[in-house]
Write an enzyme that holds these catalytic residues in place. Structure first.
Site, PDB file in Angstrom:
ATOM      1  N   SER A 245      -9.395   3.081   2.368  1.00 44.79           N
ATOM      2  CA  SER A 245      -8.238   3.926   1.835  1.00 44.79           C
ATOM      3  C   SER A 245      -7.424   2.476   1.132  1.00 44.79           C
ATOM      4  CB  SER A 245      -7.338   4.466   2.420  1.00 44.79           C
ATOM      5  OG  SER A 245      -6.614   4.003   3.669  1.00 44.79           O
TER       6      SER A 245
ATOM      7  N   LYS B 121       0.721  -1.264   0.038  1.00 41.39           N
ATOM      8  CA  LYS B 121       0.022   0.063   0.063  1.00 41.39           C
ATOM      9  C   LYS B 121       0.833   1.284  -0.066  1.00 41.39           C
ATOM     10  CE  LYS B 121      -3.792   2.362   2.558  1.00 41.39           C
ATOM     11  NZ  LYS B 121      -4.657   2.085   3.725  1.00 41.39           N
TER      12      LYS B 121
ATOM     13  N   SER C 295     -10.689   1.386   6.400  1.00 39.55           N
ATOM     14  CA  SER C 295      -9.776   1.378   5.337  1.00 39.55           C
ATOM     15  C   SER C 295      -9.145  -0.282   5.103  1.00 39.55           C
ATOM     16  CB  SER C 295      -8.554   2.052   5.380  1.00 39.55           C
ATOM     17  OG  SER C 295      -9.002   3.399   5.562  1.00 39.55           O
TER      18      SER C 295
END
Length: 476
Positions: free
Chosen positions: A154, A79, A178
């Site tokens: 996210s 990520k 997220s």
């Protein structure tokens, strides 16, 4: 196992084949790069991808080397909130567009030590703010079950990469859903561990902020356990680390007599779009078919007090990270500026009052867990929305007063650092997926994964309705 059949294989299957010599790291890398070339242009989930020659060379060297750990030879993209040595690490912000770290963050270092080959990044919103994955550097990541829809966030890039078979495992992070919202919106699993189980970076204060955590995403609870064991464990430079036994291999639990509390829309406090509650209740029926008892609960705590506590502590936490960038505020997106201004304006007593509410909710939840093995909420209050919208401004006719109010349903977990397994719940009338949050007391991580494994064995949603098959059918 044939290399051209690797997309969609579970990580436990791939790593076992690699260990047994039935697959080479070069086979897996070749299949991964081919899948990315085919799928990623449509969904934009993987960014900052390293060049093919370097990746194939690293895979070939892995084939010749002794195994370094449980992920030896497995490609993983990290990520883009995590610094990875030698790979652009931008946080989705123009301020860091040219940042290429010379050292790994803890998570990336642990992945490397376990033998993973780090191939690039997964897309994220700017600074991870907002549960919709778009930023000015890489653009938006699209939902593979509806290219005109948001994939959530996210950890949206991670969820889409899993759903489309570009990755077998992915990491994510979770402050306000997220790891949970994008898992639900992409028909995969996400796991928010007990706070402190997976360390973050030992920078700045390491005592006060307990809202965000890193965690695994995958297409099965067994795969979640594989990655969780790699990234978890205390960092001696930080005070709150948890020492636990390995959770892998994850096996289905016996759900006979399991007591689950269903919290629904929290007595109407969390407005929901049509069909979300009915789909969620249909998924809960699967637990009942496995022997669990599901009981509907009245709201156990005041949702407004919880929201006030959350928005205070969140803005304070976010502002501590953004404060060094205050002189460049014109380059920050509106939500980042809003969080920064709010966080800087709070007094110490404001923070204390918010934390007292947090403490009261923790005590209330502890009493609930004397009666219930797990509690359940939907993973989102809306279906995946138009990818060109920044955030939903109303739900079921009720206006949303902040950029993140539409994700209020994740706050009961986040506020007190509970472990939470995001599980696929099925598909709505428009063919879009949704998920559930299954959460328990702190430290019940292994138990939740076992419950999830039993549910997965019964439902198999990621394998039953894989995005990669649906995309290929659409393309054809």
């Amino acid at each position: 196992m044939e290399p051209d059949k690797l997309a969609g294989c579970e990580a436990v299957e791939l790593t076992a084949a690699l260990r047994a010599g039935k697959l080479s790291a070069s086979d897996v890398m070749r299949a991964t790069l081919d899948r990315i070339a085919t799928v990623n242009p449509e969904v934009n989930a993987i960014v900052a991808l390293r060049d093919e020659d370097s990746l194939m060379d690293e895979a070939q060297r892995a084939d010749k080397a002794e195994s370094r750990g449980p992920l030896h030879g497995l490609p993983i993209a990290v990520k883009d909130l995590v610094n990875v040595r030698g790979i652009a690490s931008t946080q989705g912000s123009p301020l860091f567009a040219d940042t290429v770290p010379t050292e790994d963050d803890i998570l990336a270092a642990r992945l490397r030590s376990a033998g993973a080959i780090l191939i690039g990044k997964t897309n994220t919103p700017e600074f991870g703010l907002g549960s919709h994955t778009f930023n000015p550097l890489y653009g938006a990541t699209r939902n593979p079950y509806g290219a005109g829809r948001s994939c959530g966030g996210s950890s949206g890039g991670a969820a889409v990469a899993l759903a489309t078979g570009m990755l077998a495992l992915a990491d994510g992070s979770d402050m306000m859903g997220s790891l949970r919202n994008p898992a639900g919106w992409n028909n995969v699993y996400g796991f928010r561990p007990s706070w402190g189980l997976v360390p973050t970076e030992p920078h700045g204060d390491t005592f006060l902020h307990q809202l965000a955590t890193l965690g695994p995403m995958a297409r099965s609870p067994a795969d979640l356990g594989l990655l969780l064991d790699v990234i978890s464990g205390p960092d001696p430079r930080q005070p709150h680390g948890m020492i636990t036994k390995p959770v892998s291999p994850v096996s289905p639990a016996d759900l006979e007599g399991l007591h689950i509390g269903w919290l629904g829309d929290w007595g109407g406090a969390f407005p929901m779009e049509d069909n979300i509650l009915s789909l969620s209740e249909g998924a809960l029926a699967e637990f009942e078919s496995l022997g669990a008892r599901v009981e509907t609960l009245a709201p156990p705590f005041d949702a407004h007090a919880m929201w006030d506590s959350w928005t205070t502590l969140r803005s304070w936490s976010v502002a501590t990270g953004l404060a060094p960038l205050a002189e460049h505020r014109e380059l920050l997106k509106d939500s980042a500026q809003w969080e920064l201004d709010r966080g800087l304006a709070f007094s110490a007593m404001d923070i204390h009052r918010a934390s007292v509410i947090r403490s009261d909710w923790f005590k209330t939840a502890a009493k609930l867990f004397e009666r219930f093995d797990a509690l359940v909420l939907p993973s989102a209050q809306v279906w995946p929305f138009d990818v060109d919208r920044h955030w939903p401004t109303e739900i079921a006719g009720q206006g949303m007063d902040t950029y993140h109010r539409w994700m209020q349903v994740v706050v009961p977990v986040s506020l007190i650092g509970l472990p939470c397994l995001a599980i696929p719940a099925g598909f709505g009338p428009q063919g879009l997926p949704l998920g559930l949050q299954l959460f328990g007391r702190r430290g019940s991580d292994a138990q939740l994964l076992g419950i999830g494994a039993a549910y997965h064995a019964r439902t198999g949603w990621p394998q039953k309705r894989p995005a990669l098959r649906e995309m290929e059918a659409t393309d054809g």
